[in-house]
Design an enzyme around this catalytic site. Structure first.
Site, PDB file in Angstrom:
ATOM      1  N   CYS A  87       0.152   8.743   0.965  1.00 49.92           N
ATOM      2  CA  CYS A  87      -0.113   7.471   0.494  1.00 49.92           C
ATOM      3  C   CYS A  87       0.652   6.165   0.807  1.00 49.92           C
ATOM      4  CB  CYS A  87       0.410   7.920  -1.047  1.00 49.92           C
ATOM      5  SG  CYS A  87       0.684   6.448  -2.236  1.00 49.92           S
ATOM      6  N   CYS A  97       3.051   4.456  -1.551  1.00 44.71           N
ATOM      7  CA  CYS A  97       4.307   5.469  -1.770  1.00 44.71           C
ATOM      8  C   CYS A  97       5.369   5.040  -0.468  1.00 44.71           C
ATOM      9  CB  CYS A  97       4.071   6.928  -1.808  1.00 44.71           C
ATOM     10  SG  CYS A  97       2.934   7.453  -3.071  1.00 44.71           S
TER      11      CYS A  97
END
Length: 139
Positions: A43, A46
């Site tokens: 991600c 993230c």
């Protein structure tokens, strides 16, 4: 200093929450995408938010708090809206990364986690609350 607990998947998170259910413990949860063997999440949001979130934990989280750092799994599991239990109650995740306070209304999602001022407000909300007086150390 806050206690950090690495959690992988929904089952470990449910077990951890049950273990602390009787404690009046201040619990935060930080949800992110699974990391590879080099420690990098699939991600990209993230990855981008991690330094800011980690700094906020160190600088702003209540010293007696418990922080679950929750791996929500691989990309395929995360995208499977029909079977992904993180998307259901009680978590109701719409995106990752997400930071929330367990049994509270405080929540930051996505690019909000890139903003140190929002993270500071997120943690200050709990520090100013009268609830903190009833919180016991989680350790």
């Amino acid at each position: 200093m806050p206690e950090f607990v690495q959690v992988q998947g929904i089952k470990q998170l449910e077990d951890a929450l049950k273990a602390n259910a009787k404690n009046n413990c201040l619990i935060y949860m930080y949800f992110f995408g699974e990391k590879d063997n080099k420690g990098v999440s699939w991600c990209s949001d993230c990855v981008a938010s991690e330094p800011t979130v980690q700094a906020a934990f160190r600088n702003n989280a209540h010293e007696n708090s418990l922080i679950y750092v929750v791996d929500v799994g691989n990309r395929e599991y995360w995208k499977d809206e029909a079977n992904n239990k993180f998307r259901l109650k009680p978590f109701l995740l719409k995106e990752i990364p997400t930071l929330l306070r367990w049994n509270g209304v405080e929540r930051l999602e996505g690019d909000q986690l890139l903003k140190p001022s929002l993270l500071e407000l997120f943690f200050d909300e709990m520090k100013q609350s009268s609830e903190i007086d009833n919180t016991v150390p989680c350790k």
